[in-house]
Design an enzyme around this catalytic site. Structure first.
Site, mmCIF file in Angstrom:
data_model
loop_
_atom_site.group_PDB
_atom_site.id
_atom_site.type_symbol
_atom_site.label_atom_id
_atom_site.label_comp_id
_atom_site.label_asym_id
_atom_site.label_seq_id
_atom_site.Cartn_x
_atom_site.Cartn_y
_atom_site.Cartn_z
ATOM 1 N N ASP A 143 68.247 -57.211 77.753
ATOM 2 C CA ASP A 143 67.664 -56.521 78.898
ATOM 3 C C ASP A 143 66.906 -57.505 79.787
ATOM 4 O O ASP A 143 66.721 -57.260 80.982
ATOM 5 C CB ASP A 143 66.746 -55.391 78.443
ATOM 6 C CG ASP A 143 65.609 -55.863 77.553
ATOM 7 O OD1 ASP A 143 65.808 -56.804 76.780
ATOM 8 O OD2 ASP A 143 64.511 -55.276 77.635
ATOM 9 N N ILE A 145 48.844 -42.894 58.105
ATOM 10 C CA ILE A 145 47.550 -43.314 57.573
ATOM 11 C C ILE A 145 46.941 -42.156 56.795
ATOM 12 O O ILE A 145 46.966 -41.004 57.255
ATOM 13 C CB ILE A 145 46.556 -43.673 58.703
ATOM 14 C CG1 ILE A 145 47.194 -44.581 59.756
ATOM 15 C CG2 ILE A 145 45.295 -44.309 58.137
ATOM 16 C CD1 ILE A 145 46.393 -44.655 61.039
ATOM 17 N N CYS A 193 57.048 -59.380 73.028
ATOM 18 C CA CYS A 193 56.829 -60.816 73.053
ATOM 19 C C CYS A 193 55.448 -61.130 73.596
ATOM 20 O O CYS A 193 54.629 -60.251 73.841
ATOM 21 C CB CYS A 193 57.886 -61.494 73.927
ATOM 22 S SG CYS A 193 59.591 -61.030 73.506
#
Length: 659
Positions: A101, A292, A2
């Site tokens: 959590d 990649i 977040c």
């Protein structure tokens, strides 16, 4: 994962933070949490949150309060062992309304205070407001996987996951710190607590802050472990290998906890191959992996990736980092990194995270951290070779080991023994230097400060960044063995501030992707610190105990392959030839004079060499990237007000407490 932000009035009787202020801060970092957002406000504080929902998908919107609304939390991260922590809290009478959590962390703090941090196995930055005590608690995880920045302005403390959120406040000054620029052009990054910007600071890894009554107190709750020889592992190497296998498997198990699918990066190197194999063989045989590939063959590891895909049978996708894509996406990467960089290596990782998100994955496990923890970098072996050479300084054979270590440097036929002696030779007193392992790198990179403008050089008169680095070293540092010292420097300076930021959190979270790093489980770090140095680097065989412990799990062609440092092209990207675009505009004499950070004549002379078909050295390549990225950072954050790539959001959740 977040994004968090907040404004705290440091003295009473100030105007409280407004919803618009918090909404602007959250909007600037919406890429970190596009799923929902929320704010909390009272007469002293405003808290803002942008959520990327991974655990407890329903009802996990933040801010979250405790039972009586006296504590409120905003949080960026994961407590991987939250399931194990919850029963104890339930037994002590705590009540939960979600399965997140986040709520476990809030009640853990309510029960144990700052000591709760010692119980957490996770990666996080957080803020908890005690409305009753009028006290703010801020903390960051042990190794700095998640970012946390703060500044003081007009008797307010502002904090956020990214600096661009702080810069939405009109009264936060925007100016580049000359000392920070000197540090970046020496160490590749700023030193502890520093950022590119004056008066904007980063909470160091493993630290917490308490703010009460206008007083700010910052303390460490964890430091990089070191064990003297008599405190190290007393068992055998096979016993250590068995313990390591169990420990790393558990670190992987914890990091697979999510209510959304979890994938893995697969570079083709040892570290990501081990993590991928542990997941595939023990938890998820339908694993989705991502990698990649490079247009330039010298940087490409696709053949090893294909071996691992065939060995494990993973569902794999690859993105190709072409020179043009690296060039096109470089400005966006600097916007997200919020600091200059000396390599283009973060850009392919930015492209990779985009591929993962386009496949609807929010979480991947990666192999980062193994090199720092188990002695995988060439700089560690270089220090060992130079120490070995110093015992017989007239030897002509010992320095030749460096040619094996850096074959790509010695491709130039003119770089023979004379170059070796001039560049790498150990002079009297060098071995007593606590920064012996890194001094050559710092001095070499630091040559590029010669491109600074006269005004910038004058502002830096008398400043020595290496002295600041020395001041941060722990007591009795000089008594440690060479490898332990080198590992500490790499973890304290390079790991959190560059690898976990510019090559970790930032390119991933630009696409709302959470990375999880089993090798940086604090138990793995502590275990590795107890191992004797020759179990990490055996002769010149790096990460020896790691290779030995997992023999048979992955093909030997991957397990024992020579280490290929992760790099990305520079000269081919910017001068091969390139279109007339931002590169020419920002590096023009006119723009260089405007920013007044670099000497236009010196920069133009360097660019002329490249544009006329010349090849630059490693140091000159870093100069080009460093100068260009500094010009971009100035453009993004100083010359222009940073604007979020999304619209001004409307929070899903607003909690307004009356005094």
């Amino acid at each position: 994962m977040c994004g968090i932000s907040g404004i705290l009035n440091l003295t009473p009787n100030q105007q409280p933070p407004t919803p618009n202020q918090l909404t602007s801060m959250v909007s600037a970092i919406r890429h970190r949490g596009p799923d929902e957002s929320g704010i909390y406000l009272d007469d002293r504080i405003g808290l803002g949150h942008a959520r990327l929902s991974i655990i407890g998908l329903q009802g996990g919107g933040q801010p979250i309060g405790n039972e009586d609304g006296t504590l409120w939390i905003i949080y960026n991260g994961e407590v991987f062992n939250y399931i194990e922590l919850k029963p104890d809290l339930l037994a002590k009478g705590h009540r939960f309304t979600t399965d997140t959590d986040t709520e476990v962390l809030l009640h853990l703090y309510e029960e144990y205070g700052p000591a709760c941090l010692e119980k957490i196995n996770g990666q996080f930055s957080l803020a908890i407001w005690d409305n009753r005590k009028k006290e703010l608690f801020l903390a960051r995880d042990r190794v700095g996987i998640r970012p946390f920045f703060y500044t003081q302005c007009n008797n307010q403390l502002l904090f956020a996951s990214e600096i661009k959120a702080l810069l939405t406040h009109p009264q936060v000054p925007r100016a580049i710190d000359p000392k920070a620029l000197h540090q970046i052009f020496t160490f590749w990054t700023t030193l502890r607590e520093g950022t590119l910007f004056e008066n904007i600071h980063e909470l160091p890894p493993g630290h917490y802050m308490t703010v009460k009554g206008g007083r700010i107190d910052c303390r460490a709750f964890w430091t990089i472990p070191y064990y003297a020889p008599d405190q190290r592992w007393q068992g055998t190497l096979p016993e250590a290998g068995e313990a390591l296998r169990e420990l790393l498997l558990d670190a992987v198990r914890l990091r697979l906890r999510a209510d959304v699918p979890v994938g893995a990066y697969l570079s083709g190197g040892l570290d990501s191959s081990l993590i991928t194999a542990l997941i595939s063989r023990n938890f998820n045989n339908q694993l989705k992996t991502f990698s990649i590939g490079f247009q330039e063959g010298d940087f490409d590891e696709s053949s090893y990736q294909r071996q691992m895909i065939a060995h494990l049978g993973t569902d794999h996708q690859q993105t190709l980092a072409t020179n043009q894509l690296i060039r096109e996406n470089f400005p966006d990467v600097i916007y997200h990194c919020e600091k200059p960089i000396l390599r283009t290596a973060p850009v392919p990782l930015y492209l990779l995270s985009r591929l993962v998100r386009d496949n609807n994955f929010k979480v991947v496990l990666t192999g980062e951290g193994a090199d720092e923890v188990f002695g995988g970098y060439n700089i560690f072996k270089e220090a060992k070779i130079r120490s070995f050479w110093a015992k017989q300084p007239r030897s002509t054979q010992r320095p030749r080991l460096l040619q094996k270590l850096y074959p790509y440097i010695f491709k130039n036929a003119s770089r023979g023994s004379a170059f070796l002696y001039a560049f790498y030779a150990v002079k009297p007193g060098d071995l007593e230097d606590p920064c012996f392992s890194h001094r050559i790198r710092w001095n070499n990179t630091g040559k590029n400060t010669g491109f600074f403008s006269n005004d910038l050089a004058a502002a830096l008169s008398g400043y020595a960044p290496d002295e600041q680095a020395l001041a941060n070293l722990p007591p009795n540092f000089s008594t440690r063995d060479t490898l332990s010292r080198a590992q500490y420097l790499e973890m304290d300076i390079f790991l959190s501030n560059y690898l976990l930021s510019s090559q970790g959190d930032r390119p991933a979270m630009a696409h709302s992707l959470e990375i999880r790093l089993p090798f940086l489980d604090y138990r793995v770090i502590d275990f590795a610190a107890r191992m004797p140095p020759h179990w990490k680097i055996n002769g010149l065989n790096e990460k020896y105990i790691l290779k030995k412990s997992f023999q048979g799990l992955i093909p030997d062609t991957v397990r024992t392959r020579p280490k290929q440092p992760y790099r990305a092209p520079i000269q081919e990207v910017f001068f091969n030839p390139g279109p007339s675009d931002y590169v020419d505009a920002l590096l023009s004499e006119e723009n260089l004079k405007k920013t007044n950070l670099f000497d236009p004549l010196k920069v133009t002379r360097l660019l002329h060499k490249y544009r006329n078909g010349g090849h630059g050295s490693e140091v000159q390549n870093m100069a080009v990237v460093g100068i260009l990225s500094t010009q971009l950072a100035h453009h993004h954050f100083i010359a222009n007000t940073p604007t979020p790539n999304t619209q001004h959001i409307t929070p899903n959740k607003i909690i307004q407490k009356q005094p």
